[in-house]
Scaffold this motif. Structure first.
Motif, mmCIF file in Angstrom:
data_model
loop_
_atom_site.group_PDB
_atom_site.id
_atom_site.type_symbol
_atom_site.label_atom_id
_atom_site.label_comp_id
_atom_site.label_asym_id
_atom_site.label_seq_id
_atom_site.Cartn_x
_atom_site.Cartn_y
_atom_site.Cartn_z
ATOM 1 N N THR A 383 -75.466 89.846 -16.540
ATOM 2 C CA THR A 383 -75.984 91.206 -16.645
ATOM 3 C C THR A 383 -77.469 91.218 -16.353
ATOM 4 O OG1 THR A 383 -76.131 93.179 -18.057
ATOM 5 C CG2 THR A 383 -76.485 91.059 -19.112
ATOM 6 N N ALA A 389 -76.685 98.426 -19.057
ATOM 7 C CA ALA A 389 -76.109 97.231 -19.678
ATOM 8 C C ALA A 389 -75.515 97.516 -21.044
ATOM 9 C CB ALA A 389 -77.172 96.136 -19.792
ATOM 10 N N GLY A 415 -79.653 89.663 -12.826
ATOM 11 C CA GLY A 415 -78.198 89.677 -12.780
ATOM 12 C C GLY A 415 -77.598 89.103 -11.516
#
Length: 552
Positions: A383, A389, A415
């Motif tokens: 992420t 997120a 990410g």
């Protein structure tokens, strides 16, 4: 012993320390090391990257997944400055990392020669140790110590500058292998004292965090939690440490944490903090707990310097996290009194994960939960940083056997390269990246590295045409005064198609899973652009709601 060049010695030192991958952006300051790596090309895979920050993020992901130092190499000056972002990630995430930086010739020092930087001064606040090799004879010694430092105590990044002409010197010295060191075990009294405190508790809460957890260590802690009916929260972006589907999982303590979990942590009468530093995200801005120790804390950490750094604890235990977890085998309180408490904490987590009725054709919560069911049991998630997120964190569950990598320092641009690094480490596993439109255009060009090295991560780009987190704060403080947070974006699906990859656009709830399935079937690196409702700036509030709250 035969004489070898400094460049060859550096490459051989990486092999001697067990490095299997090197992530690099080439530079003339380390041509001799590149040549040394050519000689070791059957033992170390050189991953050619497009941007130094991306290279270090890939190496950091390697370190997270393997527990061994990820290795990155960058050139001097601008290359080192770009790489600093990844070093900061590794430091705050406690990830073992070794960064090699090409350096100017020693005789040109302090002339402000081309691309000159004093790396000891530059990286000192960002790394565990910073050094420079000017004598080729010391390469095996210094490289061995660099790897030792990266993994000892609280793991972290080490930066080694390698001067240019030193790499050409011919010397005859032996290689040094890894140093075998038994992990630090808890003191004999530590676990009995903790269990005595647990016997008296009524509302205990485990907070699991930190790095270098082994599968055995995670399994041991889970068995301990189950045997003692304990609720377990994970620290910020550490979802891979504990099975999110377990009835003992309480959620994650970090940015955007469930309100029920925050309330439970404040009500708890015993915190078992294992591995986590109890830093700013976990402590909700240092507001969650009393620093003087009103709530008893048992703090287990491999670095004694972190224990009591902010919070005065009832019991500090200096120990390797896995050694501590394995030491809990068979430990059980006589009569746990907190079954209702554990159920209450779990119920709060389950309530937060229920998809709401969001406006518009795309209900992101419902779409992500459908995607969760379609993902392989060994998926690796990465992420980026941003408001997007919080959607997968809130509405999805990372299961046993899956991994989750994220930057605890909030570095945008993490990410995509982390996904590529993860795909290089685990070529047989599906890698799925969550990234916002802002973060993607910081390092999204690294997708070229995926094509170059034959890996196929799937990148989910959440496109709301803004820097969403900053816009959220902006609307809270300066409602309706939008300044600097709007974005103009490309067609992300066509972006990856230009590389020869697979692109999809999702605008409706029911479109995400079929798009994912087509992306997997393509066998190519893929981008799924998810066009979200800009008005729904967080999963808990719209822009209109934030403005209304700010005006009260």
């Amino acid at each position: 012993m035969q004489e070898r060049s400094g460049g060859q010695l550096l490459a051989d030192a990486l092999v001697a320390q067990g490095a299997t991958h090197v992530f690099a952006v080439p530079g003339e300051s380390y041509l001799d090391l590149l040549d040394g790596l050519y000689a070791q090309r059957n033992r170390v895979e050189l991953i050619t990257c497009r941007f130094e920050a991306g290279a270090v993020h890939m190496a950091e992901a390697h370190g997270k997944l393997t527990g061994k130092p990820g290795v990155a190499i960058v050139t001097r000056g601008p290359g080192a400055c770009h790489a600093a972002i990844g070093v900061h990630v590794a430091m705050q995430d406690s990830t073992p990392l070794v960064l090699l930086v090409g350096q100017i010739p020693v005789e040109e020092t302090d002339r402000e020669t081309f691309q000159e930087v004093d790396y000891r001064r530059m990286f000192q606040p960002l790394a565990k140790w910073v050094t420079q090799i000017d004598d080729a004879r010391r390469i095996p010694e210094i490289m061995a110590h660099a790897f030792d430092m990266a993994t000892s105590g609280r793991p972290g990044p080490v930066v080694v500058a390698i001067s240019e002409e030193m790499q050409k010197h011919m010397v005859a010295v032996p290689d040094l292998g890894p140093q075998r060191v038994l992990p630090a075990h808890p003191a004999p009294a530590a676990i009995p004292e903790m269990m005595a405190m647990l016997e008296k508790a009524e509302r205990p809460l485990v907070i699991m965090g930190g790095s270098r957890w082994s599968p055995e260590g995670r399994a041991a802690l889970r068995a301990f939690a189950e045997a003692n009916d304990l609720p377990v929260a994970v620290a910020f972006r550490r979802q891979g440490l504990f099975d999110g589907t377990s009835p003992h999982f309480a959620g994650d303590l970090g940015v955007g944490a469930d309100a029920g979990l925050v309330a439970a942590a404040k009500k708890s009468d015993l915190i078992l903090a294992i591995g986590t530093r109890i830093g700013e995200p976990v402590s909700q801005g240092y507001t969650l707990l009393d620093m003087a120790g009103a709530t008893p804390i048992v703090h287990v950490h491999p670095d004694q310097g972190e224990i009591g750094r902010v919070y005065r604890v009832a019991l500090g235990v200096t120990s390797d996290v896995n050694a501590f977890a394995l030491g809990l085998a068979g430990q059980k309180v006589a009569k746990p009194r907190w079954a209702a408490w554990r159920q209450e904490v779990r119920a709060a987590r389950e309530a937060q994960a229920v998809a709401q009725d969001y406006a518009g054709p795309l209900n992101l919560a419902v779409a992500l939960q459908a995607l969760e069911k379609a993902l392989p049991a060994d998926t690796v998630f990465t992420t980026d940083a941003g408001n997007f997120a919080t959607w997968p964190t809130r509405f999805m569950h990372v299961k046993e056997g899956q991994d989750f990598l994220g930057p605890t320092n909030g570095a945008m641009g993490y990410g995509v390269p982390a996904a590529i690094g993860a795909a290089v480490v685990h070529r047989g596993r599906q890698v799925v990246c969550f990234v916002g439109d802002g973060g993607f255009l910081m390092t999204g060009q690294e997708i070229a590295t995926a094509f170059h090295h034959g890996v196929a991560p799937i990148i989910l780009v959440f496109n709301n045409r803004m820097y969403g987190t900053i816009r959220m704060y902006q609307e809270r403080v300066y409602p309706e005064r939008v300044s600097g947070t709007e974005l103009t974006n490309p067609d992300f699906a066509r972006f990856i198609e230009a590389f020869g990859g697979h692109g999809e656009v999702v605008e409706r709830t029911e479109e995400l899973v079929p798009a994912y399935e087509r992306a997997v079937a393509s066998g190519k690196p893929a981008i799924i652009e998810i066009r979200t409702n800009p008005e729904q700036v967080t999963n808990r509030a719209t822009i209109a709601e934030l403005r209304a709250q700010a005006k009260k």
